[in-house]
Design a protein around this motif. Structure first.
Motif, PDB file in Angstrom:
ATOM      1  N   GLY A 181      10.581 -26.514  23.637  1.00  0.00           N
ATOM      2  CA  GLY A 181      12.043 -26.501  23.598  1.00  0.00           C
ATOM      3  C   GLY A 181      12.634 -26.026  22.292  1.00  0.00           C
ATOM      4  N   SER A 182      12.050 -24.994  21.675  1.00  0.00           N
ATOM      5  CA  SER A 182      12.578 -24.486  20.405  1.00  0.00           C
ATOM      6  C   SER A 182      14.011 -23.998  20.564  1.00  0.00           C
ATOM      7  CB  SER A 182      11.708 -23.341  19.882  1.00  0.00           C
ATOM      8  OG  SER A 182      10.424 -23.794  19.523  1.00  0.00           O
ATOM      9  N   THR A 183      14.787 -24.135  19.485  1.00  0.00           N
ATOM     10  CA  THR A 183      16.191 -23.716  19.503  1.00  0.00           C
ATOM     11  C   THR A 183      16.468 -22.571  18.531  1.00  0.00           C
ATOM     12  OG1 THR A 183      16.710 -25.456  17.890  1.00  0.00           O
ATOM     13  CG2 THR A 183      16.988 -25.996  20.222  1.00  0.00           C
ATOM     14  N   ASP A 184      15.415 -22.041  17.889  1.00  0.00           N
ATOM     15  CA  ASP A 184      15.597 -20.899  16.989  1.00  0.00           C
ATOM     16  C   ASP A 184      15.141 -19.629  17.712  1.00  0.00           C
ATOM     17  OD1 ASP A 184      12.887 -21.221  17.043  1.00  0.00           O
ATOM     18  OD2 ASP A 184      12.631 -21.527  14.879  1.00  0.00           O
ATOM     19  N   GLN A 185      14.613 -18.658  17.005  1.00  0.00           N
ATOM     20  CA  GLN A 185      14.195 -17.382  17.594  1.00  0.00           C
ATOM     21  C   GLN A 185      12.760 -17.402  18.131  1.00  0.00           C
ATOM     22  OE1 GLN A 185      16.217 -14.627  18.070  1.00  0.00           O
ATOM     23  NE2 GLN A 185      17.732 -16.205  17.540  1.00  0.00           N
ATOM     24  N   ARG A 187       7.322 -24.930  17.935  1.00  0.00           N
ATOM     25  CA  ARG A 187       8.524 -25.757  17.823  1.00  0.00           C
ATOM     26  C   ARG A 187       9.296 -25.384  16.555  1.00  0.00           C
ATOM     27  NH1 ARG A 187      12.713 -28.469  20.170  1.00  0.00           N
ATOM     28  NH2 ARG A 187      13.608 -29.901  18.642  1.00  0.00           N
ATOM     29  N   ASN A 188      10.263 -24.471  16.707  1.00  0.00           N
ATOM     30  CA  ASN A 188      11.216 -24.134  15.647  1.00  0.00           C
ATOM     31  C   ASN A 188      10.574 -23.718  14.323  1.00  0.00           C
ATOM     32  OD1 ASN A 188      13.384 -24.598  17.350  1.00  0.00           O
ATOM     33  ND2 ASN A 188      13.760 -26.683  16.615  1.00  0.00           N
ATOM     34  N   ARG A 189       9.564 -22.845  14.398  1.00  0.00           N
ATOM     35  CA  ARG A 189       8.963 -22.283  13.190  1.00  0.00           C
ATOM     36  C   ARG A 189       8.963 -20.760  13.285  1.00  0.00           C
ATOM     37  NH1 ARG A 189       8.764 -26.246   9.273  1.00  0.00           N
ATOM     38  NH2 ARG A 189       7.511 -28.052   9.921  1.00  0.00           N
ATOM     39  N   ALA A 190      10.053 -20.201  13.765  1.00  0.00           N
ATOM     40  CA  ALA A 190      10.123 -18.759  13.984  1.00  0.00           C
ATOM     41  C   ALA A 190       9.844 -17.967  12.707  1.00  0.00           C
ATOM     42  CB  ALA A 190      11.491 -18.392  14.544  1.00  0.00           C
ATOM     43  N   GLU A 191      10.208 -18.515  11.572  1.00  0.00           N
ATOM     44  CA  GLU A 191      10.019 -17.821  10.295  1.00  0.00           C
ATOM     45  C   GLU A 191       8.553 -17.493  10.037  1.00  0.00           C
ATOM     46  OE1 GLU A 191      10.702 -18.722   5.500  1.00  0.00           O
ATOM     47  OE2 GLU A 191      11.491 -20.102   7.033  1.00  0.00           O
ATOM     48  N   TYR A 238       3.110 -16.975  27.818  1.00  0.00           N
ATOM     49  CA  TYR A 238       4.123 -17.840  27.211  1.00  0.00           C
ATOM     50  C   TYR A 238       4.607 -18.864  28.223  1.00  0.00           C
ATOM     51  CZ  TYR A 238       8.631 -19.216  25.144  1.00  0.00           C
ATOM     52  OH  TYR A 238       9.704 -19.924  24.646  1.00  0.00           O
ATOM     53  N   VAL A 239       4.612 -20.131  27.813  1.00  0.00           N
ATOM     54  CA  VAL A 239       5.109 -21.231  28.642  1.00  0.00           C
ATOM     55  C   VAL A 239       6.165 -21.971  27.833  1.00  0.00           C
ATOM     56  CG1 VAL A 239       4.524 -23.402  29.805  1.00  0.00           C
ATOM     57  CG2 VAL A 239       2.890 -21.501  29.814  1.00  0.00           C
ATOM     58  N   ARG A 240       7.306 -22.236  28.455  1.00  0.00           N
ATOM     59  CA  ARG A 240       8.396 -22.885  27.723  1.00  0.00           C
ATOM     60  C   ARG A 240       8.868 -24.157  28.418  1.00  0.00           C
ATOM     61  NH1 ARG A 240      12.487 -22.326  24.050  1.00  0.00           N
ATOM     62  NH2 ARG A 240      14.488 -23.241  24.643  1.00  0.00           N
ATOM     63  N   PHE A 241       9.000 -25.234  27.633  1.00  0.00           N
ATOM     64  CA  PHE A 241       9.670 -26.432  28.120  1.00  0.00           C
ATOM     65  C   PHE A 241      11.175 -26.227  27.920  1.00  0.00           C
ATOM     66  CE2 PHE A 241       5.881 -29.331  26.729  1.00  0.00           C
ATOM     67  CZ  PHE A 241       5.117 -28.802  27.763  1.00  0.00           C
ATOM     68  N   PRO A 242      11.987 -26.494  28.922  1.00  0.00           N
ATOM     69  CA  PRO A 242      13.433 -26.304  28.758  1.00  0.00           C
ATOM     70  C   PRO A 242      14.034 -27.217  27.701  1.00  0.00           C
ATOM     71  CG  PRO A 242      12.935 -27.419  30.827  1.00  0.00           C
ATOM     72  CD  PRO A 242      11.637 -26.932  30.278  1.00  0.00           C
ATOM     73  N   GLU A 243      13.415 -28.352  27.441  1.00  0.00           N
ATOM     74  CA  GLU A 243      13.856 -29.249  26.375  1.00  0.00           C
ATOM     75  C   GLU A 243      12.641 -29.921  25.774  1.00  0.00           C
ATOM     76  OE1 GLU A 243      14.898 -32.991  29.354  1.00  0.00           O
ATOM     77  OE2 GLU A 243      16.518 -31.821  28.447  1.00  0.00           O
ATOM     78  N   ARG A 244      12.829 -30.478  24.578  1.00  0.00           N
ATOM     79  CA  ARG A 244      11.685 -31.040  23.858  1.00  0.00           C
ATOM     80  C   ARG A 244      11.065 -32.210  24.604  1.00  0.00           C
ATOM     81  NH1 ARG A 244       9.809 -34.493  19.885  1.00  0.00           N
ATOM     82  NH2 ARG A 244      11.693 -35.765  19.739  1.00  0.00           N
TER      83      ARG A 244
END
Length: 350
Positions: free
Chosen positions: A43-47, A14-18, A64-70
């Protein structure tokens, strides 16, 4: 040749691409090789998505499994377990998108669980890091119930110890079947602590005396913050008046006292006692926290605040009346009357 038991690792993102490459590189570099990784993106919004898909493309062990939204942490952690354990994994661990693991972390913990069948979760000493990856002086907590066969004794130690760090333990290696029987990650505040409590009912907790996990610390966690992060946006989180200990007690009561066929066969009278002692110990610990005390005092302070405000307004009103009386000439008349009254009382005394 002996086949190594399969381990499933569910990594929530969750949004910790760094920090994600460092985390995944350390997990993929484990000396223990019979692993399946599932990356669950909440539902990450970064990279994060781009990076995660790249890792899945170049390593067949990664999916890899992705939720379209949080959907919140509870849903993400539940999905991570289900996805990572569905191929027959004997052992399971959650991973994060911002921490770092020693290359021997998994090999050491698998050996611990293989050698000690009464242990439900094994975890190492934790080394804290700041966001830059610099090690902090704060020592990791040390707690275990290894070697304690009696359920009541384990339960009592878990309840009374100040060294229980459920946030560290929950990133240890667990028996997948025990995690499933314990409800995986229940929809309560502080679900990691409840899971560790339910695993304590089933067996022992073992801490390996080696630093094998490096935990990156950001802002201080809090129960209030969990009300917005654990659950999906738009859903109604537990009320601010609902404490974690109450949610845990209610869940334990439903699953071990009221349930006709509980996953752990505990006599009903014993189950009631265990739940009550857990709730009492956790409530005491919860309300002893300074942050909770400040919150309670802020609520209990309302009557005093109202009293002070009323007193202030009354004094201002009296002052205003006295000023107005002086302006219209009443004050000198009152003063003369009081002075005359005092002189009369003086002559009478004489």
């Amino acid at each position: 040749m002996t086949t190594l038991p399969l381990v499933g690792i569910g990594v929530t993102l969750r949004n910790r691409a760094e920090y994600l490459p460092e985390a995944l590189d350390s997990l993929l570099a484990q000396s223990y090789r019979n692993i399946r990784f599932v990356l669950v993106d909440d539902g990450s919004t970064d990279q994060t998505e781009t990076l995660a898909r790249a890792y899945a493309a170049r390593d067949s062990r990664v999916r890899y499994v992705r939720f379209p939204e949080r959907r919140g942490m509870v849903a993400a952690w539940q999905a991570a377990f289900e996805e990572a354990s569905r191929d027959g994994a004997v052992y399971f661990a959650w991973g994060s998108d911002h921490d770092r693991w020693h290359p021997n972390w998994l090999e050491t913990l698998v050996a611990t669980l293989e050698a000690q069948p009464d242990v439900m979760v094994a975890y190492p000493l934790t080394q804290r890091m700041n966001p830059k990856g610099e090690e902090q002086a704060k020592p990791g907590r040390q707690f275990e119930t290894a070697g304690i066969a009696d359920r009541g004794a384990r339960w009592a130690l878990f309840n009374r110890s100040d060294s229980v760090a459920a946030g560290d333990m929950v990133y240890g290696l667990m028996r997948a079947s025990a995690v499933r029987d314990a409800g995986i990650f229940r929809e309560v505040l502080c679900p990691d602590r409840l899971l560790m409590a339910e695993l304590t009912l089933r067996g022992q907790i073992r801490q390996v005396p080696e630093v094998l996990w490096y935990r990156r610390q950001f802002e201080t966690g809090s129960v209030e913050r969990q009300r917005s992060t654990l659950f999906a946006p738009g859903t109604r989180p537990p009320s601010a008046w609902t404490a974690p200990w109450y949610l845990h007690a209610r869940s334990l009561w439903a699953n071990y006292v009221r349930e006709t066929h509980p996953t752990v066969p505990i006599p009903r009278a014993e189950a009631r006692r265990l739940v009550v002692t857990y709730a009492a110990a956790y409530a005491w610990r919860h309300y002893a926290k300074s942050t909770v005390q400040r919150g309670l005092l802020s609520v209990l302070g309302w009557p005093r605040w109202i009293y002070k405000r009323i007193k202030h307004c009354v004094l201002l009103a009296v002052y205003g009346v006295l000023v107005a009386a002086r302006r219209i000439g009443l004050t000198p008349i009152v003063e003369r009357l009081l002075g005359r009254s005092n002189r009369v009382r003086g002559r009478n005394h004489a």
